[in-house]
Design a protein around this motif. Structure first.
Motif, short mmCIF file in Angstrom:
data_model
loop_
_atom_site.label_atom_id
_atom_site.label_comp_id
_atom_site.label_asym_id
_atom_site.label_seq_id
_atom_site.Cartn_x
_atom_site.Cartn_y
_atom_site.Cartn_z
N TRP A 1 143.29 63.14 -16.79
CA TRP A 1 143.17 61.91 -16.02
C TRP A 1 141.75 61.36 -16.13
N VAL B 1 151.44 63.43 -9.27
CA VAL B 1 150.88 64.30 -10.30
C VAL B 1 151.93 64.64 -11.35
N LEU C 1 142.45 67.12 -11.72
CA LEU C 1 143.15 66.06 -12.43
C LEU C 1 142.46 65.72 -13.75
#
Length: 210
Positions: free
Chosen positions: A34, A57, A29
């Motif tokens: 992220w 996601v 991620l």
């Protein structure tokens, strides 16, 4: 109410995979941009279904899911072991057991085979693929109990995630929550907390079978 069936989650309860998944998933991620650490990842995703993961996601670059799957598989193959104390727990139980996991049948089978636990649950493995809704809905636990002919009130669920504890409560089943340091104990209430899996047989016998 005497216990007639113990229902085990797989990841983080039978196999020590959650730490691997959290590490690999957090890195993946962060590759997407992220701002997330392993603690936040565990709070958001440990125990969730594959569908929930995909929904959160969202769209990703081409090849990202394939790279994640390859990294996860390589880490599991190299590192996966049974949760410490769980083999002793299984040896000490005198009632039937089964697995009920949000993972796919292929994933569950692979995890149990890698850790030498597959034969202990032969024919008694249930996946979110078997029901319309995975955890935190009660469907999977109720499906497993019904398949094995055991009333919900005579089942004990062993979980490590908030999703699993919620599902057990919704199913009307008693629940033991393993504390592995990934999920805050506060999020695992109202389940009875357990720090050592090896104590499960005596705890079930003393607390739930009286």
């Amino acid at each position: 109410m005497p216990v007639e069936l113990v229902i085990f989650d797989c990841d983080g309860v039978l196999v020590d995979s959650e730490r691997i998944s959290v590490r690999v998933g957090t890195a993946a991620l962060r590759e997407l941009g992220w701002s997330i650490d392993e603690e936040e990842y565990a709070a958001r995703f440990v125990g969730c279904s594959d569908e929930e993961w995909e929904r959160v996601v969202g769209d990703v670059p081409a090849g990202w899911r394939e790279r994640l799957a390859a990294a996860h598989e390589a880490a599991l193959t190299a590192e996966l072991v049974p949760v410490p104390g769980i083999v002793a727990a299984l040896d000490g139980l005198s009632v039937p057991v089964c697995v009920a996991s949000n993972g796919s049948h292929a994933k569950i089978r692979r995890s149990l085979e890698l850790t030498g636990l597959a034969e202990r649950f032969a024919g008694n493995v249930f996946s979110a693929e078997d029901v319309e809704r995975g955890k935190p809905a009660p469907d999977l636990f109720l499906f497993a109990a019904n398949a094995l002919g055991v009333p919900a009130e005579r089942c004990v669920v062993v979980e490590d995630s908030a999703y699993g504890v919620m599902a057990a409560e919704a199913a009307g089943m008693r629940c033991l929550a393993l504390l592995n340091g990934l999920v805050s104990p506060a999020r695992l209430s109202p389940a009875t907390h357990v720090t050592d899996p090896a104590l499960l047989p005596s705890l079930i016998g003393r607390v739930f079978s009286a």
